[in-house]
Design an enzyme around this catalytic site. Sequence first.
Site, mmCIF file in Angstrom:
data_model
loop_
_atom_site.group_PDB
_atom_site.id
_atom_site.type_symbol
_atom_site.label_atom_id
_atom_site.label_comp_id
_atom_site.label_asym_id
_atom_site.label_seq_id
_atom_site.Cartn_x
_atom_site.Cartn_y
_atom_site.Cartn_z
ATOM 1 N N ASP A 70 0.846 -1.194 0.000
ATOM 2 C CA ASP A 70 0.000 0.000 0.000
ATOM 3 C C ASP A 70 0.889 1.256 0.000
ATOM 4 O OD1 ASP A 70 1.067 -0.028 2.539
ATOM 5 O OD2 ASP A 70 -0.823 0.218 3.591
ATOM 6 N N ASP A 125 1.025 4.628 2.069
ATOM 7 C CA ASP A 125 0.448 5.347 3.199
ATOM 8 C C ASP A 125 0.587 6.828 2.911
ATOM 9 O OD1 ASP A 125 -0.022 3.043 5.080
ATOM 10 O OD2 ASP A 125 2.095 2.788 4.621
ATOM 11 N N ASP A 141 -3.795 4.118 1.671
ATOM 12 C CA ASP A 141 -4.341 4.474 2.985
ATOM 13 C C ASP A 141 -4.208 5.983 3.075
ATOM 14 O OD1 ASP A 141 -4.849 1.908 3.695
ATOM 15 O OD2 ASP A 141 -3.512 1.868 5.425
ATOM 16 N N LYS A 147 12.120 -7.413 6.841
ATOM 17 C CA LYS A 147 10.679 -7.497 6.590
ATOM 18 C C LYS A 147 10.358 -8.781 5.819
ATOM 19 C CE LYS A 147 8.394 -3.792 5.305
ATOM 20 N NZ LYS A 147 7.747 -2.467 5.268
ATOM 21 N N TYR A 193 5.188 -11.066 10.972
ATOM 22 C CA TYR A 193 4.984 -9.705 10.444
ATOM 23 C C TYR A 193 3.494 -9.393 10.490
ATOM 24 C CZ TYR A 193 5.598 -5.607 7.471
ATOM 25 O OH TYR A 193 5.649 -4.329 6.995
#
Length: 606
Positions: free
Chosen positions: A117, A119, A172, A233, A242
Amino acid sequence: MVGSERENGSSPTPPAQKADVKKYGVMNPISYAGPSEVDVQKNALLEKLLMDSGIYESAEETARREEVLSRLDKIIKDWVKQLTRQKGYTEKMVEEANGILRTFGSYRLGVHGPNADIDTLCIGPSYVTREHDFFVILHNILLEMEEVSDLQPVDDAHVPVMKFKFQGISIDLLYASISLLIVPEDLDISHNSVLYNTDEKTVRSLNGCRVADQILKLIPNVENFCTTLRCLKFWAKRRGVYSNVTGFLGGVNWALLVAQVCQLYPNAIPSMLVSRFFRVYTHWRWPNPVMLCPIEEDELGFNVWDPRKWSRDRTHLMPIITPAYPCMNSSYNVSASTLRVMVEQFHFGNKVCEEIELNKANWSALFEPSLFFESYKNYLQVDIIAADADDLLSWRGWVESRLRLLTLKIERDTDGMLQCHPFPNEYVDTSKPCSHCAFFMGLQRQPGVKVQEGQQFDIRATVDEFKQGVNSYNHWRPGMDIFVSHVRRRQLPAYIFPEGYKRQRQLRHTPQHSTRTSNGDAERSSSPSSDRRFKRKHDASIADIGCGKPKKLSPESAGIAPSSPVIQGLACESPIEQNVVMESEDGANSESMQPPTIRLSLESTA
Ligand code: ATP
Ligand code: MG
């Protein structure tokens, strides 16, 4: 806190480097050593592995993201101008009216993968409100746009957000109205004055960007940080740790953990930083906080994380403090169970890195997927159903955000004797077009505790309490339902196993019949089979999934354990085989007169 560093084979640090070096964090660096030849070679191998793992997006996707952001920026500017006119401001004000778009999160840090996504934060003037102007007017503008899909306003969240896809890219969008009539294009939001006269939600919304900016300022080398963070990650996703919402760590938490290691090893390159990461966090004494800078008190009066002052902060098990005022613990979701799982995973990472250093393993060993579904004998399966895909989207999000509480409640109600390991991945049976998804939790008895004869844990009330909380969803709609079932490892549904995965045990499909009880739960009425092998109470949880008509979903049509109501409780005895509720030869349930309970082995992991 952290053991002393042995820098085998690394180049000695020139004295001048030490004297000149800027101190980035609150802790002194552990080592100023730079890379040796071997480190450089290992780094090249690590970077190649990351490149080949598909965690970098293509140049086309980068360009598409930039185009989307510039379209959004224009939409926001037009929206602010339109509102300024509608609210009766002068033409000059309308001309100067402005809204700006900033990014934060993984996109801002430069560590986002394909399909991640973006942000974003929209900053508007004081007279443009979140409640109406953002969540109604802008929402309606987006709703009308062809490029926008899956628009989902979440106005009652801790950080209110509008979620949507713009030309297929997930966005988002947060909103912050600041106390200025005109928002300058180059507004510096790092200064605390931007927080004057704002409410907590605005502060939280602004802080995503402020935190990202601070992280980038507080690390010695952005490129090394980014590669290391990408690596960690990727690792955390492969190892099932995660997910902020499940009680593990999310993007910002991993970023802060990596940034701390970068501060401790200012001249290290990614291959070194990854192994130092595991070394540091294997030995970290939680709840000592991870902090990139001192916690700043400010006259603005917002609460900052302070366990001396706030009793709630004393309960935080793995504090990872954000570096922008007001400093908060970004990992308050971590529970005893998820901390335990993460520490185990840090140990795993540390062990593999030690082997890599000794040339006994290569980097791929670090990213072996966790064998969650091989690790426990017993699982809780949480099935979530809704009438259609849109309802499922919001219902699933809500239930997922509550699952953490189920873990906490079970451990609380069993005095920690029954340990839960929530798995962050959601599973969907892609072969069936129904609005259903499932989450799983591994269950085990607390290792080292002596099993008492006939000891039982009854979590009926626990599960009921959890379901009650879940069902109080403000946006509940008919068809939204949740079922919690106990499944044993060999009963796990086939759809959870990725293609090509070889199951060690043969899957047995067992058709069983279910009815709905008055309280909405499913109950098995009878079994058509007299084959004793197929009479285990929860075998039906792997039964056929038939959900051709999503509007008329029943738990059994969605492939949900028809024995769900028995999940009102959980009992355990030892050994496991005697625990499973068996039916007698004539097909009657030998325990039919007993109150329904989940029978569960509490043996340690297999
Ligand atoms: P991903 O690649 O998973 O999207 P991300 O870093 O963008 O990683 P998100 O979960 O998308 O992580 O969160 C976006 C941002 O929201 C974070 O970078 C952080 O600024 C803010 N945020 C999210 N969760 C928290 C939290 N628990 N505390 C403070 N800030 C948070
Ligand atoms: Mg993100």
